[in-house]
Motif scaffolding. Structure first.
Motif, PDB file in Angstrom:
ATOM      1  N   ALA A  16      -5.635  10.692  12.742  1.00 33.44           N
ATOM      2  CA  ALA A  16      -5.809  11.536  11.689  1.00 33.44           C
ATOM      3  C   ALA A  16      -5.092  12.249  10.541  1.00 33.44           C
ATOM      4  CB  ALA A  16      -5.875  12.688  12.938  1.00 33.44           C
ATOM      5  N   HIS A  17      -3.651  12.217  10.704  1.00 35.99           N
ATOM      6  CA  HIS A  17      -3.297  12.452   9.798  1.00 35.99           C
ATOM      7  C   HIS A  17      -3.006  12.304   8.627  1.00 35.99           C
ATOM      8  CE1 HIS A  17       1.766  14.387   9.157  1.00 35.99           C
ATOM      9  NE2 HIS A  17       0.714  14.534   8.326  1.00 35.99           N
ATOM     10  N   LEU A  18      -2.662  10.730   9.005  1.00 39.23           N
ATOM     11  CA  LEU A  18      -3.435   9.824   7.445  1.00 39.23           C
ATOM     12  C   LEU A  18      -4.649  10.349   7.168  1.00 39.23           C
ATOM     13  CD1 LEU A  18      -2.178   6.420   8.838  1.00 39.23           C
ATOM     14  CD2 LEU A  18      -1.018   7.874   6.853  1.00 39.23           C
ATOM     15  N   ARG A  19      -5.558  10.210   7.920  1.00 42.35           N
ATOM     16  CA  ARG A  19      -6.774  10.843   7.201  1.00 42.35           C
ATOM     17  C   ARG A  19      -6.779  12.178   5.821  1.00 42.35           C
ATOM     18  NH1 ARG A  19     -10.128   7.449   8.051  1.00 42.35           N
ATOM     19  NH2 ARG A  19     -10.766   6.267   9.992  1.00 42.35           N
ATOM     20  N   ASP A  20      -6.219  13.624   7.046  1.00 42.76           N
ATOM     21  CA  ASP A  20      -5.931  14.031   6.027  1.00 42.76           C
ATOM     22  C   ASP A  20      -4.320  14.449   5.366  1.00 42.76           C
ATOM     23  OD1 ASP A  20      -5.121  17.545   6.010  1.00 42.76           O
ATOM     24  OD2 ASP A  20      -3.241  16.547   6.041  1.00 42.76           O
ATOM     25  N   ALA A  38      -3.313   1.846  -0.381  1.00 44.05           N
ATOM     26  CA  ALA A  38      -1.950   1.673   0.684  1.00 44.05           C
ATOM     27  C   ALA A  38      -2.514   2.165   2.331  1.00 44.05           C
ATOM     28  CB  ALA A  38      -0.749   2.028   0.136  1.00 44.05           C
ATOM     29  N   ILE A  39      -2.957   3.939   2.351  1.00 41.93           N
ATOM     30  CA  ILE A  39      -2.948   4.564   3.331  1.00 41.93           C
ATOM     31  C   ILE A  39      -4.687   3.972   3.971  1.00 41.93           C
ATOM     32  CG2 ILE A  39      -3.551   6.328   4.749  1.00 41.93           C
ATOM     33  CD1 ILE A  39      -1.658   7.954   1.532  1.00 41.93           C
ATOM     34  N   ASP A  40      -5.129   3.389   3.278  1.00 43.14           N
ATOM     35  CA  ASP A  40      -6.284   2.842   3.805  1.00 43.14           C
ATOM     36  C   ASP A  40      -5.711   1.635   4.885  1.00 43.14           C
ATOM     37  OD1 ASP A  40      -8.280   4.456   3.338  1.00 43.14           O
ATOM     38  OD2 ASP A  40      -8.888   3.308   0.926  1.00 43.14           O
ATOM     39  N   ALA A  41      -5.009   1.064   4.670  1.00 36.77           N
ATOM     40  CA  ALA A  41      -4.622  -0.455   4.907  1.00 36.77           C
ATOM     41  C   ALA A  41      -3.852   0.241   6.487  1.00 36.77           C
ATOM     42  CB  ALA A  41      -3.463  -0.904   4.007  1.00 36.77           C
ATOM     43  N   GLN A  42      -2.757   0.986   6.148  1.00 38.90           N
ATOM     44  CA  GLN A  42      -2.210   2.319   7.302  1.00 38.90           C
ATOM     45  C   GLN A  42      -3.530   2.235   8.611  1.00 38.90           C
ATOM     46  OE1 GLN A  42       0.507   4.811   5.594  1.00 38.90           O
ATOM     47  NE2 GLN A  42       2.237   3.698   5.397  1.00 38.90           N
ATOM     48  N   ILE A  43      -4.137   3.061   7.903  1.00 40.18           N
ATOM     49  CA  ILE A  43      -5.325   3.451   9.147  1.00 40.18           C
ATOM     50  C   ILE A  43      -5.683   2.512  10.077  1.00 40.18           C
ATOM     51  CG2 ILE A  43      -7.787   4.097   9.302  1.00 40.18           C
ATOM     52  CD1 ILE A  43      -6.589   6.740   6.505  1.00 40.18           C
ATOM     53  N   LYS A  44      -6.100   1.003   8.682  1.00 33.73           N
ATOM     54  CA  LYS A  44      -6.977  -0.177   9.310  1.00 33.73           C
ATOM     55  C   LYS A  44      -6.170  -1.150  10.468  1.00 33.73           C
ATOM     56  CE  LYS A  44      -9.204  -4.149   8.509  1.00 33.73           C
ATOM     57  NZ  LYS A  44     -10.005  -4.187   9.445  1.00 33.73           N
ATOM     58  N   VAL A  45      -4.545  -1.071  10.496  1.00 38.95           N
ATOM     59  CA  VAL A  45      -4.148  -1.062  10.769  1.00 38.95           C
ATOM     60  C   VAL A  45      -3.694  -0.322  12.549  1.00 38.95           C
ATOM     61  CG1 VAL A  45      -1.336  -2.228  11.422  1.00 38.95           C
ATOM     62  CG2 VAL A  45      -1.896  -2.338   9.471  1.00 38.95           C
ATOM     63  N   ALA A  73       1.171  -1.344   5.654  1.00 37.52           N
ATOM     64  CA  ALA A  73       0.325  -2.004   6.264  1.00 37.52           C
ATOM     65  C   ALA A  73       1.686  -2.802   7.651  1.00 37.52           C
ATOM     66  CB  ALA A  73      -0.472  -3.184   5.967  1.00 37.52           C
ATOM     67  N   LEU A  74       2.330  -3.065   6.382  1.00 40.93           N
ATOM     68  CA  LEU A  74       3.522  -3.489   7.965  1.00 40.93           C
ATOM     69  C   LEU A  74       4.250  -2.019   8.369  1.00 40.93           C
ATOM     70  CD1 LEU A  74       4.466  -6.849   5.869  1.00 40.93           C
ATOM     71  CD2 LEU A  74       3.341  -6.975   7.596  1.00 40.93           C
ATOM     72  N   GLN A  75       4.455  -1.202   7.600  1.00 41.77           N
ATOM     73  CA  GLN A  75       5.150  -0.274   7.546  1.00 41.77           C
ATOM     74  C   GLN A  75       4.234   0.304   9.329  1.00 41.77           C
ATOM     75  OE1 GLN A  75       4.931   3.577   5.744  1.00 41.77           O
ATOM     76  NE2 GLN A  75       6.496   4.163   6.644  1.00 41.77           N
ATOM     77  N   ALA A  92       2.094   8.520   8.323  1.00 44.84           N
ATOM     78  CA  ALA A  92       1.640   9.997   7.641  1.00 44.84           C
ATOM     79  C   ALA A  92       3.221  10.567   7.399  1.00 44.84           C
ATOM     80  CB  ALA A  92       0.761  10.732   8.571  1.00 44.84           C
ATOM     81  N   ALA A  93       3.867  10.753   7.575  1.00 48.74           N
ATOM     82  CA  ALA A  93       5.066  11.823   7.783  1.00 48.74           C
ATOM     83  C   ALA A  93       5.728  11.456   6.127  1.00 48.74           C
ATOM     84  CB  ALA A  93       6.149  11.296   8.901  1.00 48.74           C
ATOM     85  N   GLY A  94       5.989  10.072   5.818  1.00 48.08           N
ATOM     86  CA  GLY A  94       6.377   9.740   5.103  1.00 48.08           C
ATOM     87  C   GLY A  94       5.279   9.954   3.595  1.00 48.08           C
ATOM     88  N   TRP A  95       3.887  10.181   3.648  1.00 48.63           N
ATOM     89  CA  TRP A  95       3.394  10.085   2.675  1.00 48.63           C
ATOM     90  C   TRP A  95       3.253  11.704   2.650  1.00 48.63           C
ATOM     91  CZ3 TRP A  95       2.095   6.533  -0.441  1.00 48.63           C
ATOM     92  CH2 TRP A  95       0.921   5.600   0.280  1.00 48.63           C
ATOM     93  N   GLU A  96       3.650  12.578   3.107  1.00 41.45           N
ATOM     94  CA  GLU A  96       4.429  13.713   3.002  1.00 41.45           C
ATOM     95  C   GLU A  96       5.492  14.433   2.204  1.00 41.45           C
ATOM     96  OE1 GLU A  96       2.190  16.388   3.791  1.00 41.45           O
ATOM     97  OE2 GLU A  96       0.889  16.064   6.232  1.00 41.45           O
TER      98      GLU A  96
END
Length: 100
Positions: A16-20, A38-45, A73-75, A92-96
């Protein structure tokens, strides 16, 4: 040093945080990398609870996705499995840092 693996509830909260955060990051990095991919990849993982091998199969083919998406994705995988170093932020915190 690794950390404890997050609970299913924590994983759902991270998705949810990644989507936001995805709506608030610039579409591309300063180097032209696709942040949204890149965020889509993280969400999928996280949603699919992908194994390390699954991540490489899905994001490892250069024609299928970028190296940036694979690294992201690996992260997410490492965070999800508790293999991430304790001082590293959640995906998600990394993207903030770059979110508006």
């Amino acid at each position: 040093m690794s950390t404890a693996a997050p609970t299913p509830e924590q994983i759902a909260a991270e998705v949810a945080h990644l989507r936001d955060v995805q709506r608030r990051v610039p579409p591309h990095s300063a180097f032209g990398d696709n942040n949204r991919e890149a965020i889509d990849a993280q969400i999928k993982v996280l949603e699919d609870r992908m194994s390390h091998d699954d991540v490489h199969l899905c994001f490892g083919a250069p024609s299928e996705s970028s190296e940036y998406a694979l690294e992201s994705a690996l992260q997410a995988h490492d965070w999800m499995t508790g293999e991430q170093a304790g001082d590293e932020p959640s995906p998600a915190a990394g993207w903030e840092v770059i979110a508006k």
